[in-house]
Design a protein around this motif. Structure first.
Motif, PDB file in Angstrom:
ATOM      1  N   LEU A 132       0.871  -1.162   0.000  1.00  0.00           N
ATOM      2  CA  LEU A 132       0.000   0.000   0.000  1.00  0.00           C
ATOM      3  C   LEU A 132       0.909   1.213   0.000  1.00  0.00           C
ATOM      4  O   LEU A 132       1.917   1.225   0.695  1.00  0.00           O
ATOM      5  CB  LEU A 132      -0.864  -0.001   1.278  1.00  0.00           C
ATOM      6  N   HIS A 133       0.587   2.210  -0.809  1.00  0.00           N
ATOM      7  CA  HIS A 133       1.423   3.405  -0.814  1.00  0.00           C
ATOM      8  C   HIS A 133       0.551   4.650  -0.902  1.00  0.00           C
ATOM      9  O   HIS A 133      -0.626   4.578  -1.226  1.00  0.00           O
ATOM     10  CB  HIS A 133       2.447   3.370  -1.961  1.00  0.00           C
ATOM     11  N   LEU A 134       1.159   5.781  -0.584  1.00  0.00           N
ATOM     12  CA  LEU A 134       0.475   7.059  -0.670  1.00  0.00           C
ATOM     13  C   LEU A 134       0.687   7.664  -2.046  1.00  0.00           C
ATOM     14  O   LEU A 134       1.769   7.541  -2.619  1.00  0.00           O
ATOM     15  CB  LEU A 134       1.024   8.026   0.381  1.00  0.00           C
ATOM     16  N   ASP A 135      -0.337   8.312  -2.571  1.00  0.00           N
ATOM     17  CA  ASP A 135      -0.219   9.152  -3.758  1.00  0.00           C
ATOM     18  C   ASP A 135      -0.335  10.586  -3.270  1.00  0.00           C
ATOM     19  O   ASP A 135      -1.354  10.964  -2.694  1.00  0.00           O
ATOM     20  CB  ASP A 135      -1.339   8.878  -4.769  1.00  0.00           C
ATOM     21  N   VAL A 136       0.699  11.369  -3.463  1.00  0.00           N
ATOM     22  CA  VAL A 136       0.679  12.779  -3.108  1.00  0.00           C
ATOM     23  C   VAL A 136       0.218  13.528  -4.345  1.00  0.00           C
ATOM     24  O   VAL A 136       0.903  13.546  -5.368  1.00  0.00           O
ATOM     25  CB  VAL A 136       2.073  13.251  -2.632  1.00  0.00           C
ATOM     26  N   ARG A 137      -0.955  14.131  -4.262  1.00  0.00           N
ATOM     27  CA  ARG A 137      -1.575  14.794  -5.415  1.00  0.00           C
ATOM     28  C   ARG A 137      -0.915  16.154  -5.624  1.00  0.00           C
ATOM     29  O   ARG A 137      -1.363  17.162  -5.122  1.00  0.00           O
ATOM     30  CB  ARG A 137      -3.079  14.953  -5.178  1.00  0.00           C
ATOM     31  N   ALA A 138       0.177  16.168  -6.369  1.00  0.00           N
ATOM     32  CA  ALA A 138       0.985  17.370  -6.561  1.00  0.00           C
ATOM     33  C   ALA A 138       0.602  18.158  -7.809  1.00  0.00           C
ATOM     34  O   ALA A 138       1.082  19.277  -7.994  1.00  0.00           O
ATOM     35  CB  ALA A 138       2.464  16.982  -6.627  1.00  0.00           C
ATOM     36  N   ALA A 139      -0.228  17.592  -8.676  1.00  0.00           N
ATOM     37  CA  ALA A 139      -0.579  18.287  -9.920  1.00  0.00           C
ATOM     38  C   ALA A 139      -2.031  18.033 -10.325  1.00  0.00           C
ATOM     39  O   ALA A 139      -2.315  17.742 -11.485  1.00  0.00           O
ATOM     40  CB  ALA A 139       0.373  17.851 -11.039  1.00  0.00           C
ATOM     41  N   PRO A 140      -2.980  18.153  -9.386  1.00  0.00           N
ATOM     42  CA  PRO A 140      -4.374  17.887  -9.759  1.00  0.00           C
ATOM     43  C   PRO A 140      -4.858  18.873 -10.812  1.00  0.00           C
ATOM     44  O   PRO A 140      -4.574  20.060 -10.730  1.00  0.00           O
ATOM     45  CB  PRO A 140      -5.138  18.036  -8.447  1.00  0.00           C
TER      46      PRO A 140
END
Length: 145
Positions: free
Chosen positions: A84-92
């Motif tokens: 399981l990993h995190l997605d850091v939404r840096a460019a929504p």
């Protein structure tokens, strides 16, 4: 009834990892309980021996919207890829080259904080808009999305 979500990360150095993720996400290290000026003061008052003061730490979203991220010391080292990993939404909302430029800029910022850049995945429409795979200071993979 909806439930709150907390993300828990097993790690070797909770304080160090909490500091990294607070800066990476724009979060804050969770404040000590009311009546205490610092976690050291609180833990000492609770009778926790100093060698256990870095057994856990947490970061919180100052706006109260995002989940709490809790870091707990475990004795074993990380083995293999995260399930399981995190997605850091840096460019929504961004697409194409504009999106990839924003992701690369965020990757550079996070590398300066102690992350490692692992790989770049170019956009493959219609489902994949492109992303950058990173690792935090303890090697936990996450994506800049």
């Amino acid at each position: 009834m909806p439930r709150e979500l907390q993300v828990t990360v097993d790690c070797a150095g909770p304080g160090r990892l909490a500091a990294f993720w607070a800066r990476a996400l724009g979060y804050e290290v969770q404040a000590p309980p009311p009546g205490f000026a610092s976690w050291e003061e609180a833990l000492a008052a609770m009778g926790v021996p100093p060698e256990r003061w870095d057994d856990a730490s947490a970061v919180v979203d100052p706006s109260g919207v995002g989940p709490r991220v809790y870091f707990q010391r475990v004795p074993e080292a990380k083995r293999g890829k995260n399930r399981l990993h995190l997605d850091v939404r840096a460019a929504p909302g961004l697409t194409g080259e504009e999106r990839m430029v924003a992701l690369e800029q965020e990757a550079q910022r996070l590398v300066a904080l102690g992350a490692t850049r692992l790989s770049r995945h170019e956009p493959r429409p219609p489902l994949d808009a492109g992303h950058v795979v990173m690792a935090d200071p303890e090697g936990n993979e996450f994506c800049l999305d």
